[in-house]
Design an enzyme around this catalytic site. Structure first.
Site, PDB file in Angstrom:
ATOM      1  N   TRP A 102       4.820  50.645  68.725  1.00  0.00           N
ATOM      2  CA  TRP A 102       6.035  51.196  69.333  1.00  0.00           C
ATOM      3  C   TRP A 102       6.859  50.107  69.999  1.00  0.00           C
ATOM      4  O   TRP A 102       8.089  50.136  69.969  1.00  0.00           O
ATOM      5  CB  TRP A 102       5.708  52.340  70.283  1.00  0.00           C
ATOM      6  CG  TRP A 102       5.179  53.522  69.522  1.00  0.00           C
ATOM      7  CD1 TRP A 102       3.930  54.051  69.586  1.00  0.00           C
ATOM      8  CD2 TRP A 102       5.877  54.301  68.530  1.00  0.00           C
ATOM      9  NE1 TRP A 102       3.807  55.102  68.710  1.00  0.00           N
ATOM     10  CE2 TRP A 102       4.971  55.273  68.050  1.00  0.00           C
ATOM     11  CE3 TRP A 102       7.164  54.262  67.991  1.00  0.00           C
ATOM     12  CZ2 TRP A 102       5.331  56.208  67.065  1.00  0.00           C
ATOM     13  CZ3 TRP A 102       7.523  55.187  67.011  1.00  0.00           C
ATOM     14  CH2 TRP A 102       6.612  56.144  66.560  1.00  0.00           C
ATOM     15  N   ASP A 172       8.728  52.755  78.187  1.00  0.00           N
ATOM     16  CA  ASP A 172       8.513  53.836  77.220  1.00  0.00           C
ATOM     17  C   ASP A 172       7.191  54.495  77.598  1.00  0.00           C
ATOM     18  O   ASP A 172       6.126  53.947  77.353  1.00  0.00           O
ATOM     19  CB  ASP A 172       8.458  53.259  75.797  1.00  0.00           C
ATOM     20  CG  ASP A 172       8.160  54.331  74.739  1.00  0.00           C
ATOM     21  OD1 ASP A 172       7.931  55.499  75.107  1.00  0.00           O
ATOM     22  OD2 ASP A 172       8.156  53.970  73.540  1.00  0.00           O
ATOM     23  N   LYS A 196       4.464  64.609  72.996  1.00  0.00           N
ATOM     24  CA  LYS A 196       3.112  64.129  73.242  1.00  0.00           C
ATOM     25  C   LYS A 196       2.517  64.884  74.429  1.00  0.00           C
ATOM     26  O   LYS A 196       1.641  65.709  74.274  1.00  0.00           O
ATOM     27  CB  LYS A 196       3.094  62.620  73.515  1.00  0.00           C
ATOM     28  CG  LYS A 196       3.011  61.694  72.308  1.00  0.00           C
ATOM     29  CD  LYS A 196       4.122  61.779  71.343  1.00  0.00           C
ATOM     30  CE  LYS A 196       3.991  60.854  70.152  1.00  0.00           C
ATOM     31  NZ  LYS A 196       4.878  59.704  70.187  1.00  0.00           N
TER      32      LYS A 196
END
Ligand code: PLP
Length: 360
Positions: A102, A172, A196
């Site tokens: 990511w 993030d 999530k």
């Protein structure tokens, strides 16, 4: 109904109590005669749902005054571009920590807008750890410093907040937001896709310090401008109403269950159940460095990968679903977000022990 435990990385397990409430309110929300899905986002019913969700999130995360909470769309992936568009503010470069898949995506998008200085990377060990700050090469001229506080694929979590002085710090937190308390004030911007650890897909949460918004790069579309969303209280266009509603119910569920400190305790217990077992056997292996072991996403491999398929099939037969790991790590990954009950982890560990016994 078949009892299953869902270990998917996202979209992922939601609290059963929340799903039951959604079901009970689905056709008639609080006597309105309609479903939340059918409501105008500008009507007083939905406005109250959104305002309560924001207030509950502010309380849960202890978000200080001086920060906007935005309910956006486009996922964390849209933030990879929106962050440079909004935070460069005339500067030419930004600092990024590279701890995995990511981080790399965030870096790739930022490179379209500015020079990216990678302050440190864990590529040398297949992204199985996070470099400590003494290994970082920060650039004093950076517009901001970006890090991925929980790498969902590698299962690498950072349990400390970087100290970057006056340079805005951006995180993030997609896959571990709300799993434990964090110091929001040490950050300039925190973002997370909801699917999530928050709620259904379609909602992205951005928490951003007021003084950082309002100076976008030339040509930034309105939809990518934090200031426009902030001025319109996330109702510049139609927001993801149903996802905001369900996220709001999750916030209430978290509050009713002791908030983030209580979540941290339970999450630590759950993660340790799995890590302790992994550490005590050579049949399975956990690739993550001990100091960065994520409490949310736990990758592990079988010593003999020829057994992977049998492991997954046996797991499925027991109602243990979505354990296949990401292709870049291989093996398995158990995502055990807030909504995963302790019992689910217990059943998983029991199954792993049994599988080991039968295949050794
Ligand atoms: C899933 C994930 C993303 C991408 O999220 P989308 O909402 O699908 O865009 C970004 N960062 C992290 C850490 C993630 O886990």
């Amino acid at each position: 109904m078949t009892k299953i435990y869902n270990f998917a990385a996202g979209p992922a397990v939601l609290p059963e109590a929340v799903l039951q409430q959604v079901q009970a309110e689905l056709l008639d929300w609080h006597g309105s005669g309609m479903s939340v899905m059918e409501m105008s986002h500008r009507g007083k019913e939905f406005m109250s749902i959104a305002a309560e969700a924001e207030a509950d999130l502010r309380e849960l995360m202890a978000i200080p005054a001086g920060y906007k909470v935005l309910f956006l769309q486009g996922g964390a992936s849209a933030q990879f571009g929106m962050i440079p568009m909004n935070l460069l503010r005339g500067k030419k470069s930004a600092d990024y920590l590279n701890t995995g898949e990511w981080s790399k995506k965030a870096i790739g998008e930022a490179k379209k807008f500015c020079e990216v200085n990678v302050v440190a990377t864990s590529a040398d060990k297949n992204f199985s750890y996070a470099p400590t700050q003494d290994q970082w090469k920060l650039n004093a001229d950076a517009a901001y410093v970006h890090y991925t506080s929980n790498e969902t694929i590698g299962g690498v979590e950072m349990f400390w907040t970087p100290n970057v002085g006056a340079v805005p710090l951006v995180a993030d937190m997609s896959s571990h937001i709300l799993s434990r308390p964090v110091d929001v004030a040490k950050h300039a911007l925190i973002y997370a896709g909801a699917q999530k650890n928050i709620g259904p897909a379609g909602l992205t949460i951005v928490i951003v310090r007021d003084d950082l918004i309002g100076e976008t790069v030339a040509g930034t579309p309105s939809m990518y401008d934090y200031k426009i969303h902030a001025e319109n209280e996330s109702m510049y266009n139609t927001p993801p109403t149903f996802a905001i509603y369900v996220a709001g119910l999750v916030f209430k569920w978290l509050k009713a269950n002791g908030g983030l400190a209580a979540m941290e305790k339970t999450n630590t217990t759950k993660a340790n159940m799995l890590y302790d077992y992994l550490d005590g056997t050579s049949f399975f292996n956990c690739p993550t460095a001990k100091e960065n072991r994520s409490r949310m996403n736990i990758p592990f491999t079988l010593k003999d990968e020829a057994l992977d398929e049998a492991f997954l099939k046996g797991a499925k037969d027991q109602g243990l679903l979505q354990l296949k790991g990401h292709r870049s790590v291989g093996g398995m990954r158990a995502s055990i977000y807030n909504a995963m009950p302790i019992e689910g982890v217990r059943v998983l560990v029991e199954y792993m022990k049994e599988f080991e016994k039968n295949n050794s």
